[in-house]
Design an enzyme around this catalytic site. Structure first.
Site, PDB file in Angstrom:
ATOM      1  N   THR A 112      52.528  53.592  25.104  1.00 37.05           N
ATOM      2  CA  THR A 112      51.822  54.624  24.332  1.00 37.05           C
ATOM      3  C   THR A 112      52.360  54.726  22.907  1.00 37.05           C
TER       4      THR A 112
ATOM      5  N   GLY B 170      59.888  57.222  28.524  1.00 33.05           N
ATOM      6  CA  GLY B 170      61.047  57.901  29.109  1.00 33.05           C
ATOM      7  C   GLY B 170      62.302  57.066  28.921  1.00 33.05           C
TER       8      GLY B 170
ATOM      9  N   GLU C  86      50.574  58.198  32.954  1.00 39.21           N
ATOM     10  CA  GLU C  86      50.067  57.096  33.783  1.00 39.21           C
ATOM     11  C   GLU C  86      48.543  57.134  33.898  1.00 39.21           C
TER      12      GLU C  86
HETATM   13  C1  LIG Z   1      60.366  46.724  43.625  1.00 38.81           C
HETATM   14  C2  LIG Z   1      60.646  47.602  42.498  1.00 38.81           C
HETATM   15  C3  LIG Z   1      62.090  47.870  42.343  1.00 38.81           C
HETATM   16  C4  LIG Z   1      62.336  49.125  41.681  1.00 38.81           C
HETATM   17  C5  LIG Z   1      62.129  50.132  42.647  1.00 38.81           C
HETATM   18  C6  LIG Z   1      61.635  51.328  41.958  1.00 38.81           C
HETATM   19  C7  LIG Z   1      60.823  52.037  42.899  1.00 38.81           C
HETATM   20  C8  LIG Z   1      60.554  53.380  42.379  1.00 38.81           C
HETATM   21  C9  LIG Z   1      59.430  53.853  43.098  1.00 38.81           C
HETATM   22  C10 LIG Z   1      58.963  55.011  43.041  1.00 38.81           C
HETATM   23  C11 LIG Z   1      59.490  56.112  42.268  1.00 38.81           C
HETATM   24  C12 LIG Z   1      58.650  57.291  42.545  1.00 38.81           C
HETATM   25  C13 LIG Z   1      59.029  58.350  41.697  1.00 38.81           C
HETATM   26  C14 LIG Z   1      58.013  58.570  40.717  1.00 38.81           C
HETATM   27  C15 LIG Z   1      58.545  59.345  39.603  1.00 38.81           C
HETATM   28  C16 LIG Z   1      57.557  59.162  38.583  1.00 38.81           C
HETATM   29  C17 LIG Z   1      57.984  59.548  37.273  1.00 38.81           C
HETATM   30  C18 LIG Z   1      57.123  58.672  36.443  1.00 38.81           C
HETATM   31  C19 LIG Z   1      57.319  58.862  35.046  1.00 38.81           C
HETATM   32  C20 LIG Z   1      56.075  58.253  34.475  1.00 38.81           C
HETATM   33  C21 LIG Z   1      56.218  57.938  33.131  1.00 38.81           C
HETATM   34  C22 LIG Z   1      54.894  57.652  32.555  1.00 38.81           C
HETATM   35  C23 LIG Z   1      54.608  56.479  32.110  1.00 38.81           C
HETATM   36  C24 LIG Z   1      53.328  56.223  31.402  1.00 38.81           C
HETATM   37  O1  LIG Z   1      52.513  57.077  31.201  1.00 38.81           O
HETATM   38  S1  LIG Z   1      53.086  54.629  30.904  1.00 38.81           S
HETATM   39  C25 LIG Z   1      51.572  54.607  30.064  1.00 38.81           C
HETATM   40  C26 LIG Z   1      50.414  54.738  30.993  1.00 38.81           C
HETATM   41  N1  LIG Z   1      49.206  54.601  30.272  1.00 38.81           N
HETATM   42  C27 LIG Z   1      48.036  54.627  30.827  1.00 38.81           C
HETATM   43  O2  LIG Z   1      47.923  54.799  32.019  1.00 38.81           O
HETATM   44  C28 LIG Z   1      46.875  54.356  29.921  1.00 38.81           C
HETATM   45  C29 LIG Z   1      45.559  54.693  30.536  1.00 38.81           C
HETATM   46  N2  LIG Z   1      44.547  53.768  30.078  1.00 38.81           N
HETATM   47  C30 LIG Z   1      44.167  52.668  30.805  1.00 38.81           C
HETATM   48  O3  LIG Z   1      44.686  52.419  31.875  1.00 38.81           O
HETATM   49  C31 LIG Z   1      43.106  51.797  30.256  1.00 38.81           C
HETATM   50  O4  LIG Z   1      43.127  51.624  28.931  1.00 38.81           O
HETATM   51  C32 LIG Z   1      41.701  52.253  30.674  1.00 38.81           C
HETATM   52  C33 LIG Z   1      41.622  51.975  32.162  1.00 38.81           C
HETATM   53  C34 LIG Z   1      41.473  53.704  30.427  1.00 38.81           C
HETATM   54  C35 LIG Z   1      40.612  51.480  29.923  1.00 38.81           C
HETATM   55  O5  LIG Z   1      41.022  50.177  29.676  1.00 38.81           O
HETATM   56  P1  LIG Z   1      40.118  49.137  28.893  1.00 38.81           P
HETATM   57  O6  LIG Z   1      40.904  47.957  28.568  1.00 38.81           O
HETATM   58  O7  LIG Z   1      39.408  49.836  27.802  1.00 38.81           O
HETATM   59  O8  LIG Z   1      39.205  48.746  30.018  1.00 38.81           O
HETATM   60  P2  LIG Z   1      37.675  48.951  30.226  1.00 38.81           P
HETATM   61  O9  LIG Z   1      36.933  48.194  29.192  1.00 38.81           O
HETATM   62  O10 LIG Z   1      37.353  50.395  30.377  1.00 38.81           O
HETATM   63  O11 LIG Z   1      37.580  48.234  31.583  1.00 38.81           O
HETATM   64  C36 LIG Z   1      37.570  46.823  31.700  1.00 38.81           C
HETATM   65  C37 LIG Z   1      37.582  46.472  33.163  1.00 38.81           C
HETATM   66  O12 LIG Z   1      38.937  46.477  33.656  1.00 38.81           O
HETATM   67  C38 LIG Z   1      39.054  47.401  34.713  1.00 38.81           C
HETATM   68  N3  LIG Z   1      40.408  47.961  34.664  1.00 38.81           N
HETATM   69  C39 LIG Z   1      40.913  48.853  33.812  1.00 38.81           C
HETATM   70  N4  LIG Z   1      42.201  49.095  34.125  1.00 38.81           N
HETATM   71  C40 LIG Z   1      42.508  48.309  35.159  1.00 38.81           C
HETATM   72  C41 LIG Z   1      43.682  48.103  35.918  1.00 38.81           C
HETATM   73  N5  LIG Z   1      44.818  48.803  35.702  1.00 38.81           N
HETATM   74  N6  LIG Z   1      43.641  47.231  36.911  1.00 38.81           N
HETATM   75  C42 LIG Z   1      42.517  46.547  37.207  1.00 38.81           C
HETATM   76  N7  LIG Z   1      41.355  46.696  36.517  1.00 38.81           N
HETATM   77  C43 LIG Z   1      41.364  47.564  35.504  1.00 38.81           C
HETATM   78  C44 LIG Z   1      37.970  48.393  34.436  1.00 38.81           C
HETATM   79  O13 LIG Z   1      37.650  49.150  35.560  1.00 38.81           O
HETATM   80  C45 LIG Z   1      36.860  47.475  33.986  1.00 38.81           C
HETATM   81  O14 LIG Z   1      36.335  46.805  35.092  1.00 38.81           O
HETATM   82  P3  LIG Z   1      34.826  46.314  35.056  1.00 38.81           P
HETATM   83  O15 LIG Z   1      34.738  45.406  36.227  1.00 38.81           O
HETATM   84  O16 LIG Z   1      34.551  45.669  33.753  1.00 38.81           O
HETATM   85  O17 LIG Z   1      34.006  47.547  35.233  1.00 38.81           O
HETATM   86  C1  LIG Z   2      55.769  63.489  30.407  1.00 39.15           C
HETATM   87  C2  LIG Z   2      55.144  62.248  29.887  1.00 39.15           C
HETATM   88  C3  LIG Z   2      55.795  61.039  30.052  1.00 39.15           C
HETATM   89  C4  LIG Z   2      55.240  59.867  29.538  1.00 39.15           C
HETATM   90  N1  LIG Z   2      55.924  58.702  29.657  1.00 39.15           N
HETATM   91  C5  LIG Z   2      55.427  57.568  29.089  1.00 39.15           C
HETATM   92  C6  LIG Z   2      56.158  56.349  29.157  1.00 39.15           C
HETATM   93  O1  LIG Z   2      57.241  56.282  29.733  1.00 39.15           O
HETATM   94  N2  LIG Z   2      55.656  55.263  28.561  1.00 39.15           N
HETATM   95  C7  LIG Z   2      54.459  55.284  27.903  1.00 39.15           C
HETATM   96  O2  LIG Z   2      54.059  54.261  27.378  1.00 39.15           O
HETATM   97  N3  LIG Z   2      53.739  56.420  27.860  1.00 39.15           N
HETATM   98  C8  LIG Z   2      54.183  57.559  28.423  1.00 39.15           C
HETATM   99  N4  LIG Z   2      53.458  58.725  28.367  1.00 39.15           N
HETATM  100  C9  LIG Z   2      52.174  58.733  27.669  1.00 39.15           C
HETATM  101  C10 LIG Z   2      50.985  58.894  28.590  1.00 39.15           C
HETATM  102  O3  LIG Z   2      50.757  57.744  29.338  1.00 39.15           O
HETATM  103  C11 LIG Z   2      49.760  59.269  27.762  1.00 39.15           C
HETATM  104  O4  LIG Z   2      50.016  60.516  27.157  1.00 39.15           O
HETATM  105  C12 LIG Z   2      48.532  59.322  28.624  1.00 39.15           C
HETATM  106  O5  LIG Z   2      48.144  58.035  29.038  1.00 39.15           O
HETATM  107  C13 LIG Z   2      47.358  60.026  27.932  1.00 39.15           C
HETATM  108  O6  LIG Z   2      47.049  59.449  26.740  1.00 39.15           O
HETATM  109  P1  LIG Z   2      46.918  60.293  25.376  1.00 39.15           P
HETATM  110  O7  LIG Z   2      48.138  61.084  25.201  1.00 39.15           O
HETATM  111  O8  LIG Z   2      46.510  59.323  24.341  1.00 39.15           O
HETATM  112  O9  LIG Z   2      45.736  61.303  25.641  1.00 39.15           O
HETATM  113  P2  LIG Z   2      44.280  61.276  24.968  1.00 39.15           P
HETATM  114  O10 LIG Z   2      43.572  60.043  25.428  1.00 39.15           O
HETATM  115  O11 LIG Z   2      44.369  61.507  23.522  1.00 39.15           O
HETATM  116  O12 LIG Z   2      43.682  62.520  25.719  1.00 39.15           O
HETATM  117  C14 LIG Z   2      43.240  63.719  25.051  1.00 39.15           C
HETATM  118  C15 LIG Z   2      41.863  64.118  25.628  1.00 39.15           C
HETATM  119  O13 LIG Z   2      40.927  63.098  25.304  1.00 39.15           O
HETATM  120  C16 LIG Z   2      40.167  62.767  26.448  1.00 39.15           C
HETATM  121  N5  LIG Z   2      39.748  61.347  26.388  1.00 39.15           N
HETATM  122  C17 LIG Z   2      40.400  60.294  25.857  1.00 39.15           C
HETATM  123  N6  LIG Z   2      39.720  59.156  26.070  1.00 39.15           N
HETATM  124  C18 LIG Z   2      38.623  59.487  26.772  1.00 39.15           C
HETATM  125  C19 LIG Z   2      37.534  58.751  27.315  1.00 39.15           C
HETATM  126  N7  LIG Z   2      37.467  57.430  27.210  1.00 39.15           N
HETATM  127  N8  LIG Z   2      36.589  59.419  27.967  1.00 39.15           N
HETATM  128  C20 LIG Z   2      36.659  60.761  28.116  1.00 39.15           C
HETATM  129  N9  LIG Z   2      37.672  61.504  27.635  1.00 39.15           N
HETATM  130  C21 LIG Z   2      38.633  60.882  26.966  1.00 39.15           C
HETATM  131  C22 LIG Z   2      41.101  63.021  27.617  1.00 39.15           C
HETATM  132  O14 LIG Z   2      40.371  63.240  28.811  1.00 39.15           O
HETATM  133  C23 LIG Z   2      41.852  64.265  27.151  1.00 39.15           C
HETATM  134  O15 LIG Z   2      41.106  65.395  27.496  1.00 39.15           O
HETATM  135  C24 LIG Z   2      53.994  59.907  28.874  1.00 39.15           C
HETATM  136  C25 LIG Z   2      53.324  61.122  28.734  1.00 39.15           C
HETATM  137  C26 LIG Z   2      53.890  62.291  29.226  1.00 39.15           C
HETATM  138  C27 LIG Z   2      53.159  63.584  29.047  1.00 39.15           C
END
Ligand SMILES: CCCCCCCC/C=C\CCCCCCCCCCC/C=C/C(=O)SCCNC(=O)CCNC(=O)[C@H](O)C(C)(C)COP(=O)(O)OP(=O)(O)OC[C@H]1O[C@@H](n2cnc3c(N)ncnc32)[C@H](O)[C@@H]1OP(=O)(O)O
Ligand SMILES: Cc1cc2nc3c(=O)[nH]c(=O)nc-3n(C[C@H](O)[C@H](O)[C@H](O)COP(=O)(O)OP(=O)(O)OC[C@H]3O[C@@H](n4cnc5c(N)ncnc54)[C@H](O)[C@@H]3O)c2cc1C
Length: 670
Positions: free
Chosen positions: A156, A195, A438
């Site tokens: 991000t 993080g 996520e």
């Molecule tokens: C063995 C391991 C050893 C280590 C052991 C560790 C084990 C520990 C285990 C558990 C611990 C549990 C404890 C949990 C504690 C949790 C704390 C967690 C802290 C979390 C910290 C947070 C981290 C983050 O947030 S990281 C950043 C995350 N960011 C996001 O999630 C971004 C969201 N956006 C997206 O995912 C994508 O951009 C999108 C899906 C919104 C759109 O993508 P885009 O490229 O634009 O795609 P689009 O054109 O819409 O779609 C194209 C086609 O691809 C398909 N698709 C999209 N995503 C995926 C995917 N992920 N996989 C497969 N396919 C995907 C989509 O549906 C489209 O398909 P189509 O067929 O064309 O329709």
């Molecule tokens: C506690 C915490 C820990 C995190 N840890 C990590 C980390 O370790 N690594 C990392 O890389 N990231 C991390 N993130 C980032 C996190 O993954 C993003 O904040 C998250 O994916 C949301 O993206 P954004 O902030 O851009 O929200 P935005 O996309 O800007 O969302 C704002 C609003 O816009 C809307 N919106 C955006 N796009 C669309 C769409 N296509 N259609 C409809 N509505 C839409 C959403 O629904 C929402 O209401 C963390 C975030 C938090 C809060």
């Protein structure tokens, strides 16, 4: 009898509740853990960590400064993972232990407001395992496992989180030196959120736009050293820091990161899926979405985490509700336990049932994840879309409901629920973050909707797709009300199908009127999100139903009855959340809704004697609950009073601000 670490005298209301429980709580604990041996192992691990004096904090962390909180979290994190390594060496630790220690159960007992090493284990190591070649794994995995290097996952940016194709960090390949040059061309391209990035990690997986031979190939993962391995000073060209205070998770050390023309070797691009050859030639993988694999992994594990946070809040609020007396139901009668108010039962019991529902869906999803990733390893991508759609909707629904649940349960504790010492506010801070990270929940629901609409439009054969099989035959089915969970499932399936069909019709109508498909999609997206949501809830009820059917074959009659009651409660509660849709999309009548309401009330009454027994079965130690309101002994008021004494303001009878400000103000003659 469920065990507890607390040796205090138990509150008589709780003794009474425990005496009237109709099933053996230990039997349910074993069932939830897997079996008796697993319960034993879990308890022994809990003791291993929670009885360690070095892992206890004298001063509640709320009274520490931001900096002190971080330093205390790092101190504890190092002890925790040294102990994990010890368990590993003894052959007693596996992936589940990391889940426990980083997730909502043990994890939040050890580090109440988040862990600075979570990303190392949850995303850095899994990305190396999923995206690095064998040679790269040989170079990095061991160092990461043994924590010689600490990593994070930097995707991000300030300007983009959701739309990852829009990320601005650039990695340009230079064939002359066989290096990539990483650059942050704008302020919005700075990484923001990862993080552990602030001060803990010295490496990161960085997602950047790959340019080679003058062409952009989209985002790719790179392993990048950020800090010197000895001094921990940021390396040249690395601009790094922490992002500051947040609603919760204040010890996760979320950071920012900018690059000023930082050079890394070609071999630091993780090349299991896509490659850049030494001369700069780009070699593409069969699916561009394989780069997104780590996100699927985390979404899958979060469903279990949502269940665990909810168990915690449900235990606290239920025990408190059994101990707390207030108001009157009838005149001249003693003040009842607040758990006897039916509105209170309606706040508590559906969320107790939800804990089970989420746990069973989490188990199902984890199995699907393992099967599909196994298939991906051998080049079969067919089931990836269903895994992606299922993980998106289950992460979204479970986190949203867990957040709503924790807040509802906090409100159910009245004023005392607002105290930090109840641990409900902190738990809310942790669980609500899950709705955003996520993958923001609305965005994830739209991903699932995309999958559903595609299936619906293409009339895909769904026989082998367990989450959408119902779409084959559930439109227009006539089904008179029956007081069974099967009827509820079928009605929910009809509703979900009806909503998918209607949303699809609206997209088509908009397209016919001349809108571009994408505009029509956006204009229909409220309905699409709602369709995906009910599809997810339907699947959770179905999974709960099939799990209870299986479990009942192995449980005592008494426990089997209780499991059926909580399944029914979850099913009835879920369908009653959608009465409007039920009336629109099925033949359910308003009389049927009344029957459902009556059924809900019967279930609340039936579950009432077992409410405390059910949460006792979650077997959460007092240290895990960390709550003045939820301890096993129910000594709520004593604990609230004792905790208040820890406020630094109570360390002196008169605070200096009295002399400095209050007194002059009070004595002034205006
Ligand atoms: C063995 C391991 C050893 C280590 C052991 C560790 C084990 C520990 C285990 C558990 C611990 C549990 C404890 C949990 C504690 C949790 C704390 C967690 C802290 C979390 C910290 C947070 C981290 C983050 O947030 S990281 C950043 C995350 N960011 C996001 O999630 C971004 C969201 N956006 C997206 O995912 C994508 O951009 C999108 C899906 C919104 C759109 O993508 P885009 O490229 O634009 O795609 P689009 O054109 O819409 O779609 C194209 C086609 O691809 C398909 N698709 C999209 N995503 C995926 C995917 N992920 N996989 C497969 N396919 C995907 C989509 O549906 C489209 O398909 P189509 O067929 O064309 O329709
Ligand atoms: C506690 C915490 C820990 C995190 N840890 C990590 C980390 O370790 N690594 C990392 O890389 N990231 C991390 N993130 C980032 C996190 O993954 C993003 O904040 C998250 O994916 C949301 O993206 P954004 O902030 O851009 O929200 P935005 O996309 O800007 O969302 C704002 C609003 O816009 C809307 N919106 C955006 N796009 C669309 C769409 N296509 N259609 C409809 N509505 C839409 C959403 O629904 C929402 O209401 C963390 C975030 C938090 C809060």
């Amino acid at each position: 009898m469920t065990s507890s670490t607390n040796k205090g005298k138990v509150n008589p209301d709780l003794i009474n509740e425990r005496n009237k429980c109709t099933f053996n709580t230990l039997e349910l604990t074993h069932l939830l853990d897997g079996d008796e041996v697993k319960t034993k192992e879990r308890k022994s691990r809990e003791s291993f960590f929670l009885d360690d004096a070095d892992l206890k904090t004298e001063v509640p962390i709320e009274y520490l400064s931001h900096k002190e909180k971080y330093e205390e979290a790092v101190r504890k994190a190092c002890i925790v993972f040294r102990k994990v390594q010890q368990l590993q060496n003894e052959g007693k630790a596996g992936v589940d232990n990391y889940r426990e220690i980083l997730g909502g159960q043990l994890g939040s007992a050890l580090l109440k407001d988040g862990h600075p090493l979570t990303l190392h284990y949850v995303m850095f190591i899994p990305t190396l395992m999923g995206q690095a070649t064998i040679q790269q794994q040989a170079e990095w995995i061991q160092k990461a496992w043994s924590c010689n290097i600490i990593g994070t996952y930097a995707q991000t940016e300030l300007g983009h989180g959701t739309f990852i194709r829009g990320l601005e960090t650039i990695a340009t390949y230079d064939p002359k030196t066989e290096e990539f040059v990483l650059d942050s061309p704008t302020l919005t391209s700075y990484k923001w959120w990862p993080g552990g990035l602030g001060q803990s990690a010295n490496y990161a997986i960085v997602l950047a736009q790959l340019y080679t031979l003058g062409k952009c190939h989209g985002i790719h993962p790179f392993i990048v050293q950020l800090r010197d391995e000895e001094t921990h000073e940021p390396l040249s060209g690395i601009i790094i820091g922490e992002i500051g205070c947040k609603l919760g998770m204040n010890t996760t050390n979320n950071g920012y990161l900018g690059f000023n023309k930082v050079r890394i070797p070609r071999t630091n691009m993780l090349m299991k899926n896509n490659q850049v050859l030494p001369d700069g030639t780009y070699v593409k993988s069969p699916s561009s979405k394989l780069t997104y694999g780590t996100m699927i992994f985390v979404r899958v594990v979060l469903v279990q985490d949502a269940a665990t946070y909810l168990k915690k809040a449900a235990t606290i609020a239920t025990r408190y509700s059994a101990v707390r007396h207030q108001s009157q139901i009838k005149p001249n009668e003693p003040e009842p336990q607040i758990i006897d108010f039916v509105t209170q039962q309606h706040k508590l019991f559906p969320y107790i049932a939800t804990c089970f529902a989420f746990q069973y869906s989490a188990t199902w999803l984890w199995e699907l994840y393992n099967n599909v990733t196994g298939e991906l390893e051998s080049g079969h991508l067919d089931n990836l879309p269903e895994l992606h759609a299922a993980s998106c909707v289950l992460k979204a629904v479970s986190s949203a409901d867990a957040a709503l649940g924790v807040e509802t349960l906090r409100l159910a504790c009245g004023g005392h629920g607002y105290m930090t010492s109840s641990n409900l506010p902190t738990t809310y801070g942790l669980v609500t973050a899950m709705c955003t990270y996520e993958g923001e929940n609305t965005v994830l629901l739209l991903q699932t909707a995309r999958f559903l609409i595609k299936i619906w439009q293409n009339k895909t054969n769904v026989t082998n797709l367990p989450t959408v099989r119902y779409l084959q035959n559930s439109l227009n089915r006539n089904s008179p009300f029956e007081k069974t969970v099967s009827w509820i499932i079928s009605a929910l399936q009809q509703t979900a199908t009806g909503k998918i069909d209607l949303a699809n019709r609206h997209i088509n109508e908009r397209v016919k009127k001349g809108e571009a498909y994408e505009d029509a999609w956006n204009n229909t997206s409220i309905e699409l999100v709602a369709a995906a949501e009910i599809h997810g809830r339907t699947f959770i009820v179905e999974t709960f139903f099939s799990t209870v059917q299986k479990l009942r074959k192995q449980t005592s009659v008494e426990l089997g009855t209780v499991l059926s009651q909580i399944l029914e409660l979850y099913a009835v509660y879920t369908i009653l959340r959608s009465t409007g849709d039920l009336l629109r999309f099925t033949r359910t009548s308003s009389q049927d809704i009344e029957l459902l309401q009556g059924w809900l009330e019967e279930l609340l009454a039936a579950i009432r004697p077992n409410a405390v027994g059910l949460v006792d079965s979650f077997d959460m130690r007092d240290e895990v609950l960390a709550s003045t309101l939820g301890a096993y002994d129910g000594n709520v008021y004593q604990r609230l009073f004792e905790e208040a004494q820890k406020s630094p303001l109570n360390s002196e009878p008169v605070n200096k601000s009295f002399h400095l400000y209050l007194k002059p103000f009070m004595k002034s003659n205006l």
